[in-house]
Design an enzyme around this catalytic site. Structure first.
Site, short mmCIF file in Angstrom:
data_model
loop_
_atom_site.label_atom_id
_atom_site.label_comp_id
_atom_site.label_asym_id
_atom_site.label_seq_id
_atom_site.Cartn_x
_atom_site.Cartn_y
_atom_site.Cartn_z
N ASN A 179 2.02 -6.72 -1.77
CA ASN A 179 1.00 -7.42 -0.98
C ASN A 179 -0.06 -7.95 -1.95
OD1 ASN A 179 -1.02 -8.24 0.76
ND2 ASN A 179 -1.52 -6.18 1.50
N LYS A 226 -2.52 -9.85 -1.35
CA LYS A 226 -3.82 -10.07 -0.69
C LYS A 226 -4.38 -11.45 -1.04
CE LYS A 226 -4.31 -5.12 -0.59
NZ LYS A 226 -5.15 -3.95 -0.58
N HIS A 258 -2.74 -4.59 8.90
CA HIS A 258 -3.24 -3.99 7.65
C HIS A 258 -4.67 -3.53 7.88
CE1 HIS A 258 -4.66 -3.63 3.55
NE2 HIS A 258 -3.40 -3.51 3.20
N GLU A 289 -7.25 -3.79 6.21
CA GLU A 289 -8.28 -4.81 5.92
C GLU A 289 -8.43 -5.76 7.10
OE1 GLU A 289 -6.67 -5.98 2.12
OE2 GLU A 289 -7.20 -3.98 1.38
N GLU A 294 -0.25 3.82 5.67
CA GLU A 294 -1.24 3.58 4.63
C GLU A 294 -2.55 4.26 5.01
OE1 GLU A 294 -0.36 -0.11 2.14
OE2 GLU A 294 -1.47 -0.79 3.87
N GLY A 300 -6.44 0.93 -2.52
CA GLY A 300 -7.27 0.33 -3.56
C GLY A 300 -8.25 1.30 -4.20
N SER A 358 -2.49 2.84 -3.27
CA SER A 358 -2.59 3.16 -4.71
C SER A 358 -1.25 3.53 -5.34
CB SER A 358 -3.61 4.28 -4.94
OG SER A 358 -4.89 3.86 -4.51
P1 PGA Z 1 -3.21 -0.68 -3.06
O1 PGA Z 1 -3.10 -1.49 -1.69
O2 PGA Z 1 -1.80 -0.45 -3.56
O3 PGA Z 1 -4.02 -1.56 -3.97
O4 PGA Z 1 -3.88 0.61 -2.76
C1 PGA Z 1 -2.11 -1.18 -0.74
C2 PGA Z 1 -2.22 -2.11 0.44
O5 PGA Z 1 -3.33 -2.50 0.78
O6 PGA Z 1 -1.21 -2.47 1.06
#
Ligand code: PGA
Length: 263
Positions: A9, A11, A94, A96, A166, A172, A212
């Site tokens: 992803n 983003k 997601h 976000e 997640e 992140g 992560s």
């Molecule tokens: P990350 O993000 O691997 O940077 O923690 C995962 C995601 O948001 O799908």
């Protein structure tokens, strides 16, 4: 052998030429693996050019979002119908989108239905925040997100979908969910699907871990029963770490096959 699914992803990162360069570098490093499916989720802007660039035997494409209505006066939106020839998957719900863009449960449910209606596989993201975990609400949160997100699907459609577990506090942050906590959540997700939709969809649905993810944690997490792969954010923007994740998965798969053969 069960296929491993690895999704990058990206983003809101990488313009068209940067995205093209990353795909070029990934294509050099990553071989075609029959038992590993690799999906890239670039920005909406770069889906079209990347669809022409990618070797479809190596990579498939996912959108990071789309709008649930097919067409009309919805300024700024792109529909699943418009994307259906470009993508195999769409990330939906997601954290976000839930938290920054205030997507609520009915919105996410409608997007999952629209994806399926357009032959796009939904990657439904579920997971609790840190406060929800501390308050012991993890299972309730997963229950509500699954119940609502999958509400309009048939058992067969559920079996063809993907769920990404997640935990919001692991996204992140470099703060990976401990394997036992991830195992508990993944077991809860599969049990929920079994209870509501039946044994077959519970076995067929693919469940990913996200938050992560780096090459170092891949083999440990693939040992967790019911984990079929990963949704990768930050590490998917770097060709070394993303191809490292694929390589670790391939090595795990090979070791696993040897152990099975010896039995
Ligand atoms: P990350 O993000 O691997 O940077 O923690 C995962 C995601 O948001 O799908």
């Amino acid at each position: 052998m069960r296929k491993i699914l690895i999704i990058g992803n990206w983003k809101m990162n990488l313009n068209t030429s940067e995205a093209s360069l990353l795909v070029h570098r990934l294509a050099e490093r990553i071989k075609i693996h029959r038992d590993i499916e690799i999906v890239l989720a670039p920005t909406m802007l770069t889906l079209q050019p990347l669809s022409l660039q990618i070797d479809r035997r190596k990579f498939r494409l996912a959108a990071q979002n789309a709008y649930h209505r097919d067409e009309g006066a919805f300024t700024g939106e792109v529909s699943f119908t418009m994307l259906r020839d470009l993508i195999h998957y769409c990330i939906i719900g997601h954290s976000e989108r839930r938290h920054i863009f205030n997507e609520d449960l009915p919105t996410i449910r409608d997007k999952v239905s629209a994806a399926v209606r357009n032959d796009i596989i939904p990657i439904l993201c579920v997971g609790e925040t840190k406060t929800e975990r501390q308050d012991g609400e993890t299972k309730q949160v997963l229950h509500d997100q699954l119940m609502s997100g999958l509400a309009n699907l048939t058992a067969k459609e559920v079996g063809q979908s993907v769920i990404a577990y997640e935990p919001v506090w692991a996204i992140g942050t470099g703060d990976i969910a401990p394997p036992d906590k991830a195992a508990e959540a993944v077991a809860y997700i599969r049990n929920y699907i079994r209870d509501v939709f039946g044994t077959r969809p519970a076995q067929k649905i693919r469940v990913l871990y996200g938050g992560s993810v780096t090459p170092d944690i891949v083999s440990g997490y693939l040992e967790i029963p019911g984990v079929d792969g990963f949704l990768v954010g930050g590490a998917s923007l770097n060709y070394e770490s993303f191809s490292g994740i694929v390589e670790s998965a391939r090595k795990w798969q090979r070791r696993h096959a040897e152990v099975e053969n010896e039995r």
